[in-house]
Design a protein around this motif. Structure first.
Motif: not given
Length: 207
Positions: A25-31, A33-36, A63-65, A94-96
């Motif tokens: 049930g984890v969404t790509p958008n959540a991942v 945001v967490i990674g960023t 970053v691997m997120f 993230a890059d900035g």
């Protein structure tokens, strides 16, 4: 460029993880945001303080997120337009943060003004490379490819900072100046690509 050679092998690792997260049930958008958030927080906390090696490891983890959220979207069998915009926006953030933090360290306690200048060039040129592609696609034109794209920018920046943190002389300076030159070159390549795409899209007699 790296995408062509390495992405297939990376996907073999992240796709099973992506499917596992989607099944729970984890969404790509959540991942995304967490990674960023993790990348930005780690960059701004560790790097300006001179903790380059530890900072590099933590940033690389988050970053691997970015790879995982793509694998999750493929596992779901559909791409969300909002998710695509969110992912691209978070990439820029993230890059900035990474290159701003490296410049902060170099111009601060690192006392390496030239390295700081290189980091700022990477920050600006990298943003322009991405902006040209996005603006071109919005106009129905093509601006793909180039010498260095986001994976190369991250690898060079993080390898340089990690080696600098381990005490390798001039590691960050070499990495960032190579990246700065390559990023400016890539910006030029994409401008040329957009020009050629526009010429091909212009009907004969209206050029």
């Amino acid at each position: 460029m790296l995408n062509v050679f390495a992405r297939v092998h990376v996907n073999r690792v992240v796709q099973p993880l992506g499917r596992w997260l989607v099944a729970r049930g984890v969404t790509p958008n959540a991942v995304t945001v967490i990674g960023t958030v993790g990348t930005v927080a780690a960059a701004l906390w560790f790097l300006p303080r001179g903790e380059l090696f530890v900072g590099t490891l933590v940033i690389w983890f988050f970053v691997m997120f970015d790879m995982i959220d793509g694998a999750m979207a493929r596992a779901r069998g559909r791409n969300s337009p909002f998710g695509a915009v969110l992912d691209s926006t978070c990439d820029r953030l993230a890059d900035g943060a990474l290159f701003a933090a490296l410049a902060w360290w170099a111009l601060g306690i690192g006392q390496q003004r030239l390295v700081g200048i290189a980091a700022l060039i990477c920050l600006i040129a990298g943003s322009l490379v991405s902006y040209v592609k996005a603006r071109a696609e919005g106009a129905g034109l093509s601006a793909d490819g180039g010498l260095v794209e986001r994976p190369e920018r991250l690898i060079l920046g993080l390898v340089g900072s990690g080696l600098e943190g381990l005490g390798v002389p001039y590691a960050l300076a070499v990495a960032l100046w190579l990246l700065a030159v390559a990023s400016v070159w890539t910006f030029g390549q994409r401008i040329v690509a957009v020009y050629r795409s526009a010429q091909q899209a212009t009907p004969a007699g209206q050029a």
